[in-house]
Design a protein around this motif. Structure first.
Motif, PDB file in Angstrom:
ATOM      1  N   ASP A   1      -0.193   4.272   0.312  1.00  0.00           N
ATOM      2  CA  ASP A   1      -0.918   5.384   0.933  1.00  0.00           C
ATOM      3  C   ASP A   1      -1.603   4.982   2.235  1.00  0.00           C
TER       4      ASP A   1
ATOM      5  N   THR B   1       0.851  -1.186   0.000  1.00  0.00           N
ATOM      6  CA  THR B   1       0.000   0.000   0.000  1.00  0.00           C
ATOM      7  C   THR B   1       0.889   1.240   0.000  1.00  0.00           C
TER       8      THR B   1
ATOM      9  N   ASP C   1      -1.426   0.161   7.458  1.00  0.00           N
ATOM     10  CA  ASP C   1      -2.658   0.411   6.700  1.00  0.00           C
ATOM     11  C   ASP C   1      -3.744   1.123   7.502  1.00  0.00           C
TER      12      ASP C   1
ATOM     13  N   THR D   1      -5.210   2.348  -0.864  1.00  0.00           N
ATOM     14  CA  THR D   1      -5.165   1.511  -2.069  1.00  0.00           C
ATOM     15  C   THR D   1      -4.017   0.510  -1.934  1.00  0.00           C
ATOM     16  N   TYR D   2      -4.067  -0.515  -2.782  1.00  0.00           N
ATOM     17  CA  TYR D   2      -3.010  -1.529  -2.823  1.00  0.00           C
ATOM     18  C   TYR D   2      -2.587  -1.733  -4.273  1.00  0.00           C
ATOM     19  N   ILE D   3      -1.286  -1.912  -4.486  1.00  0.00           N
ATOM     20  CA  ILE D   3      -0.758  -2.133  -5.822  1.00  0.00           C
ATOM     21  C   ILE D   3       0.320  -3.211  -5.761  1.00  0.00           C
TER      22      ILE D   3
END
Length: 288
Positions: free
Chosen positions: A38, A36, A105, A42-44
């Motif tokens: 941020d 994440t 998170d 969000t997760y990428i």
């Protein structure tokens, strides 16, 4: 009144928790994994290439992050492949500011001179704001005065719960500046922020302006004027008939019973009715 035009910075933020997450995956031999950028919004997918984690078009030097951040619980902004700690000392105000991470998170808290500005024991700051805002009653189409912007969690929650407009007043520009780096504060761009001492700013609002006031002041010892009869009269004045107030008091370490009793009595003298203590929110709700 001076307005502050909030412009969130779209940066990747890094914490010690994120670094540990990266290291755990590398120890397991996994070079591509989900992160994440941020603090959980969000997760990428990201991949490690030559000891650098590729996050979109940005690279994080894993060894550098380990050595720079270590066990520091500050939030760091990744800018031009460098890590900027979101903490600083203001010589004029004699205040040390830090955006403090609580996990990989969750929304962070703000610390000023080592005092965190949100409840964090058993709750995260945004959930705390939700409890406070819900305590003031339904907000759909409401006109809300938020006293003490901070990282904006209260104002953002009020907007999410249907307020038509939120005016948030903050006295310390440093607080707002550090909030621009906080991913969880980005929705403050939709809030009208007034940069002013609320004891002065409130005098410029017309009678019967707001349907709701959410008052989340620093503790009594630091801002006694925000617990005064005169200030409560101003809140009463700017509220519409039938308007609602939520006033966070917290758990004063000393003279708790006397402080809470005094707040209730001054609210009553100021004209408020149906003054009820809400233990879950640690504050009073009251009606004009």
């Amino acid at each position: 009144m001076k307005e502050y035009h909030f412009k969130p910075k779209e940066v990747i933020v890094v914490t010690k928790y994120l670094v540990k997450h990266i290291e755990e995956n590398l120890r397991r031999g996994i070079s591509c994994f989900e992160i994440t950028p941020d603090l959980g919004i969000t997760y990428i997918n990201a991949c490690v290439i030559n000891d650098k984690l590729r996050i979109g078009k940005t690279f994080l030097d894993v060894e550098l992050a380990r050595s720079v951040i270590g066990d520091d619980d500050s939030v760091y902004a990744l800018i031009n492949n460098r890590l900027l700690p979101l903490k600083f000392y203001d010589e004029n105000k004699k205040r040390f500011y830090k955006l403090r991470s609580l996990s990989m998170d969750k929304p962070p808290t703000l610390e000023i001179n080592g005092i965190h500005m949100h409840r964090i024991e058993g709750i995260d700051p945004l959930s705390d704001a939700y409890i406070k805002v819900k305590s003031v009653g339904p907000l759909v189409n409401g006109y809300v005065l938020d006293i003490g912007t901070g990282l904006g969690y209260t104002a953002i929650t009020a907007m999410r719960l249907g307020a038509r407009e939120v005016i948030s007043v903050e006295i310390d520009e440093n607080v707002l500046d550090i909030a621009t780096f906080n991913p969880w504060s980005r929705e403050l761009a939709n809030v009208r922020i007034v940069l002013s001492d609320i004891t002065k700013a409130i005098q410029e609002f017309n009678d019967n302006t707001f349907t709701h006031v959410i008052h989340d002041p620093p503790r009594f010892e630091l801002a006694g004027e925000l617990y005064s009869y005169d200030f409560y009269r101003e809140i009463y004045r700017v509220l519409r008939p039938g308007g609602r107030l939520f006033h966070y008091v917290g758990k004063p370490k000393q003279r708790r019973a006397n402080i809470i009793k005094g707040v209730k009595e001054r609210l009553r003298r100021a004209g408020f009715t149906y003054i009820v203590w809400i233990e879950k929110a640690l504050g009073f709700k009251a009606i004009k």
